[in-house]
Design an enzyme around this catalytic site. Structure first.
Site, short mmCIF file in Angstrom:
data_model
loop_
_atom_site.label_atom_id
_atom_site.label_comp_id
_atom_site.label_asym_id
_atom_site.label_seq_id
_atom_site.Cartn_x
_atom_site.Cartn_y
_atom_site.Cartn_z
N CYS A 131 0.87 -1.18 0.00
CA CYS A 131 0.00 0.00 0.00
C CYS A 131 0.90 1.22 0.00
CB CYS A 131 -0.95 -0.03 1.20
SG CYS A 131 -0.11 -0.03 2.81
N ALA A 132 0.48 2.30 0.64
CA ALA A 132 1.33 3.50 0.67
C ALA A 132 2.36 3.43 1.77
CB ALA A 132 0.45 4.74 0.84
#
Length: 459
Positions: free
Chosen positions: A421-422
Site C-alpha cells: 500500500c502506501a
C-alpha cells in the site's frame, strides 16, 4: 445559538447538534448510531432534541436517526426525493425551520445523491447565515463523488451535472464569511481530495478548492467522475439500511469475553477473526486465519472491507479496547461481534491456543527488488486509483483493498505474493486477508510504496 460538531476519525464523519438556548429546542444533523454524546450534550445545555435531519442517505455508515427517534420522539427529515419505509418529514428547498430565534433554511443540493440537501444556520431570522452544513455536497478541498448511490434512473454523469449546478448556483452564491461544515473529512471514500481541516468558509473554498474553480460543466464532470477511491462493498448495504427500519443499537450494548476454548471452537466453524492490534504485534504472532485491521487506523471502514455486514466476528484486541471496537463496527451496521479475546502488548496468547499462533512474513525493499529482478514474485498494489497516479512500482497489479475480497480470482498464484500500500498499514490487512482465504506464501512490503520510492529516487 448552540452549534456543536462531533467528528470521529475512524470514519472521517462529522455530525452536528444545533440548538436555541432561549427555547431549548434542538435538532441533530447526520447522526451516527451511538447517540450518547448528542443526548448528553443536549442535557448539559438544557436542550430538547425534536428533529433529526439527514442531508442524504449515507453509504459509509448507518445513521442514528432511528435511535434518536426511540430516545427522544423526534421527527426525521430528508430531502424531498428521499424514499423510506418509515415516516419522514420531507424538507423542501427554501423551507425554514424555526427553533426559536435560531433559524434553519433547507437548500436542495443534489449531486452526491438526488435527495441531498444542505442546511443554512442563522442565529436570528433575516441575518447573514453563520454556517452551512453541506453534507456530502461541498467538502473542504473537494466536492462529493456522484457514483456511490444513484437514486432513480439517473446516471453518474447526471448527478455530476447536478453537482455542478449545486456548487455554482447555490453554495458559491453564499457570502464569503459563511462557515462550511461538511459531513466528512480527509480519508473518507465519499470524495478524493478532502482536507484534514474540519471547517472552512465559502470564501476560502472559492479561492482554494480545485473542484469549484471556474470551469465548464463538461470539465467538471470529468474531474469528479475520475480517480475516485474504490468504494467498499458494504456501502450499498448501509445505504439500503438507512432507507428502512432496522434493529437499533442499544446504549448499554456490550460484547462478552470469550474463553480460549470458545475461540478455538469458533475457529473450527470458520468464523471471521478480526485482530485489531498493531501491524507489528500482529506480524509477531496471531491466530491462524485471522485478519489484521488495526484499531489505530480506519478500523470501521476497513472492517467492512474484510467481512460482510452481518457476518459473525470474533475480535482480538488490546485490553480495554474491545467494547469501542465493537461500537465502531456497529457504526457501519456490523452488529454481530459475538465476543472478544484480549492479548496484551506482550503479544502472549493464552497457552491453550499456542498451537494456532503463527507469525506473518514481511518483505523488505531489497528483498522485493531481488524478487522483481528474478521475475519471482506477484506484486499486488492495493492503493486507490488516485494514489497510483503519483507513481507505481513497475510490474505491480492494481487491486484496491476495497475490492480485494470480491476479486480474489484475479490474484495470480504460482509465485510468492507481496502486497503493498502506501505506508504499510493497509498491506497488512490485505496480506492477512489473502492468507485467511487460503493463499500461500503471502507477505506485505515494509514501509509500502513510500519506502520503495524513497529508495529509488527518482522513482
Amino acid at each position: 445559538m448552540i452549534l456543536e460538531q462531533y467528528y470521529i476519525e475512524c470514519l472521517s464523519h462529522a455530525s452536528y447538534l444545533i440548538g436555541d438556548e432561549s427555547t431549548g429546542r434542538a435538532v441533530v444533523v447526520d447522526p451516527r448510531r451511538d447517540i450518547g454524546e448528542y443526548l448528553d450534550d443536549a442535557d448539559k445545555h438544557g436542550l430538547r432534541i425534536e428533529g433529526v435531519i439527514n442531508t442524504h442517505f449515507h453509504a459509509d455508515f448507518v445513521s442514528g436517526h432511528l435511535e434518536l427517534v426511540e430516545a427522544t420522539g423526534a421527527w426525521i427529515g430528508f430531502g424531498e426525493a428521499a424514499e423510506t419505509d418509515y415516516p419522514i418529514r420531507r424538507l423542501a428547498d427554501g423551507e425554514q425551520i424555526r427553533l426559536g430565534e435560531v433559524e434553519l433554511e433547507i437548500l436542495s443540493t443534489p449531486g452526491h445523491t438526488w435527495e441531498s440537501i444542505s442546511v443554512l444556520v442563522r442565529e436570528r431570522a433575516g441575518v447573514t447565515p453563520t454556517a452551512v452544513l453541506t453534507g456530502d455536497s461541498l467538502f473542504i478541498g473537494d466536492v462529493g463523488r456522484p457514483d456511490l448511490v444513484n437514486l432513480g434512473h439517473g446516471s453518474n454523469t447526471d448527478l455530476a451535472r447536478a453537482m455542478y449546478r449545486t456548487v455554482h448556483e447555490k453554495l458559491l452564491t453564499l457570502p464569503d464569511q459563511v462557515t462550511v461544515m461538511p459531513a466528512h473529512g480527509a480519508g473518507s471514500s465519499c470524495g478524493k481530495n478532502l482536507s484534514t481541516e474540519l471547517t472552512s468558509t465559502i470564501g476560502e473554498q472559492r479561492a482554494t478548492n480545485p473542484s469549484v474553480q471556474p470551469m465548464s460543466e463538461d470539465i467538471f464532470v470529468a474531474l469528479v467522475t475520475e480517480g475516485q477511491p474504490a468504494a467498499p462493498s458494504y456501502f450499498s448495504v448501509d445505504a439500503a439500511m438507512n432507507k428502512r427500519v432496522h434493529p437499533l443499537l442499544t446504549r448499554d450494548r456490550a460484547i462478552p469475553e470469550l474463553s480460549p476454548e470458545r475461540v478455538r471452537a469458533e475457529l473450527v466453524t470458520g468464523i471471521r477473526v478480526v485482530d485489531a492490534r498493531s501491524v507489528d504485534d500482529f506480524a509477531a504472532g496471531h491466530l491462524r486465519g485471522s485478519v489484521n485491521v488495526g484499531f489505530d487506523g480506519r478500523f470501521a471502514e476497513t472492517g467492512g472491507m474484510v467481512a460482510e455486514v452481518g457476518e459473525k466476528l470474533v475480535l482480538i484486541t488490546y485490553p480495554g479496547e474491545e467494547q469501542e471496537a465493537a461500537v465502531r463496527l456497529a457504526r457501519i451496521g456490523s452488529d454481530n461481534a459475538i465476543g472478544y479475546l484480549n492479548v496484551g502488548h506482550d503479544r502472549l496468547f493464552p497457552v491453550e491456543l499456542a498451537d494456532l499462533v503463527q507469525s506473518a512474513q514481511r518483505t523488505t525493499i531489497d528483498e522485493l527488488d531481488a524478487l522483481l529482478a528474478a521475475d519471482a514474485v506477484t506484486l499486488v498494489d492495493i492503493r486507490n486509483p488516485g494514489e497510483r497516479e503519483f507513481g507505481t512500482i513497475p510490474g505491480s497489479a492494481p487491486i484496491p483493498l476495497a475490492q480485494l475480497r470480491t476479486r480474489l480470482e484475479q490474484v495470480p498464484t504460482g509465485k510468492p505474493i507481496v502486497v503493498h500500500c502506501a505506508g504499510g498499514w493497509r498491506s497488512s490487512v490485505a496480506a492477512s486477508l489473502l492468507r485467511a482465504q487460503g493463499f500461500e506464501n503471502v507477505s506485505d512490503l515494509l514501509g509500502g510504496y513510500h519506502a520503495w520510492a524513497e529508495a529509488h529516487v527518482p522513482a
